[in-house]
Write a protein that holds these residues in place. Structure first.
Motif, short mmCIF file in Angstrom:
data_model
loop_
_atom_site.label_atom_id
_atom_site.label_comp_id
_atom_site.label_asym_id
_atom_site.label_seq_id
_atom_site.Cartn_x
_atom_site.Cartn_y
_atom_site.Cartn_z
N MET A 1 0.84 -1.20 0.00
CA MET A 1 0.00 0.00 0.00
C MET A 1 0.88 1.25 0.00
O MET A 1 1.83 1.35 0.78
N THR A 2 0.62 2.19 -0.87
CA THR A 2 1.42 3.39 -0.95
C THR A 2 1.31 4.22 0.30
O THR A 2 0.26 4.30 0.93
N ASP A 3 2.45 4.86 0.70
CA ASP A 3 2.39 5.72 1.88
C ASP A 3 1.76 7.07 1.55
O ASP A 3 1.65 7.93 2.42
N HIS A 4 1.35 7.25 0.30
CA HIS A 4 0.60 8.45 -0.06
C HIS A 4 -0.87 8.34 0.32
O HIS A 4 -1.61 9.31 0.23
N ILE A 5 -1.28 7.15 0.74
CA ILE A 5 -2.59 6.93 1.33
C ILE A 5 -2.37 6.28 2.69
O ILE A 5 -1.77 5.21 2.78
N LEU A 6 -2.83 6.94 3.73
CA LEU A 6 -2.70 6.40 5.08
C LEU A 6 -4.05 5.88 5.54
O LEU A 6 -5.06 6.57 5.44
N ILE A 7 -4.05 4.66 6.06
CA ILE A 7 -5.26 4.06 6.60
C ILE A 7 -5.12 4.04 8.12
O ILE A 7 -4.20 3.44 8.66
N ALA A 24 1.01 15.79 0.21
CA ALA A 24 0.83 17.24 0.27
C ALA A 24 1.76 18.00 -0.66
O ALA A 24 1.40 19.06 -1.18
N ASP A 25 2.96 17.46 -0.90
CA ASP A 25 3.92 18.15 -1.77
C ASP A 25 3.43 18.22 -3.21
O ASP A 25 3.88 19.07 -3.99
N LYS A 26 2.48 17.34 -3.57
CA LYS A 26 1.87 17.34 -4.91
C LYS A 26 0.38 17.70 -4.82
O LYS A 26 -0.40 17.35 -5.70
N LYS A 27 0.02 18.40 -3.77
CA LYS A 27 -1.38 18.82 -3.55
C LYS A 27 -2.33 17.62 -3.56
O LYS A 27 -3.47 17.70 -3.99
#
Length: 251
Positions: A1-7, A24-27
């Motif tokens: 699971m990508t760390d750009h999505i936190l569960i 957040a760095d890529k909005k």
């Protein structure tokens, strides 16, 4: 699971699963991997009796700028929305637990249409909702062409989805897209509190009430696929190519 999505399972909100956009760095632009991670979380929440409500959250000052630009250009080259996107939209529409969202700041494209599937949305006073689909020679997605007119009426839905007009948080609340407008620092607190209250209710009764209110979702699933077909066709069109080139030139 990508760390750009936190569960997350907040201790102060028993029974609540949080799906947090964390780029957040890529909005919080959403990549294919992020779509897949959110699909897995939605399906996992449906299968887990301990999950009684799901909350979507973004970052401070930005919910999401929409699709990731690199992935979006790959979609344009391939003439498809991408299977991960379609799978997410179907999982979102079919999710069997109450959906709550907290929005602070920018909410573009899917960053807007995702909330049409939510049962309660809390937006900060500085939030802007906007869907520039037609400006890119594309069409609405996420069954928004079906859900928005039902929720907002034809003219407001047309302004949002076809004219590409931005909606402030208060305008979105007045149109029925948002439940409550709060101060920026209160978005997450209010969304989690609402989800916690829902999670504490008798689950079967709540599920039946939600189903009765939302109605049969077969037409929603069908509209997702219909929109995706038009979206794919438009991606291959000369007007879309011209729109993308103009967009890239501006960047």
């Amino acid at each position: 699971m990508t760390d750009h999505i936190l569960i997350e399972r907040p201790e102060n909100a028993p029974g609540v699963q949080v799906i947090r956009l964390n780029r957040a760095d890529k909005k919080n632009a959403i990549t294919r991997a992020m779509y897949q991670a959110m699909t897995d979380a939605l399906k996992g929440g449906d299968a887990d009796e301990a999950v009684r409500a799901t909350v979507f959250l973004g970052s401070e000052g930005c919910f999401s700028a929409g699709n990731d630009l690199n992935d979006f250009m790959a979609f344009a080259m391939g003439g498809t929305m991408g299977r991960e996107v379609i799978d997410f939209l179907h999982a979102l529409a079919a999710h069997g637990k109450p959906l709550v969202s907290g929005v602070d700041g920018l909410a573009i494209g899917i960053g807007t249409t995702i909330h049409l599937h939510c049962d309660l949305t809390y937006a900060s006073i500085r939030t802007e909702f906007r869907t520039p689909f037609v400006d890119l020679a594309l069409v609405p997605e996420a069954a928004s062409s079906l859900l928005a007119p039902r929720l907002m009426g034809h003219q407001r839905a047309f302004a949002l989805l076809a004219a590409g007009d931005g909606f402030s948080a208060t305008a979105a609340r007045d149109a029925g897209l948002v439940y409550a407008v709060v101060e920026p620092g209160a978005v997450e607190e209010q969304a989690l509190a609402a989800a916690g209250r829902l999670a504490a209710k008798p689950p079967k009764a709540l599920a039946i009430a939600r189903h009765l209110i939302r109605g049969d979702r077969v037409d929603v699933a069908s509209r997702i696929d219909e929109e995706a077909g038009h979206f794919a066709a438009q991606l291959k069109s000369p007007e879309a190519r011209a729109a993308f080139e103009a967009f890239m030139a501006r960047r």
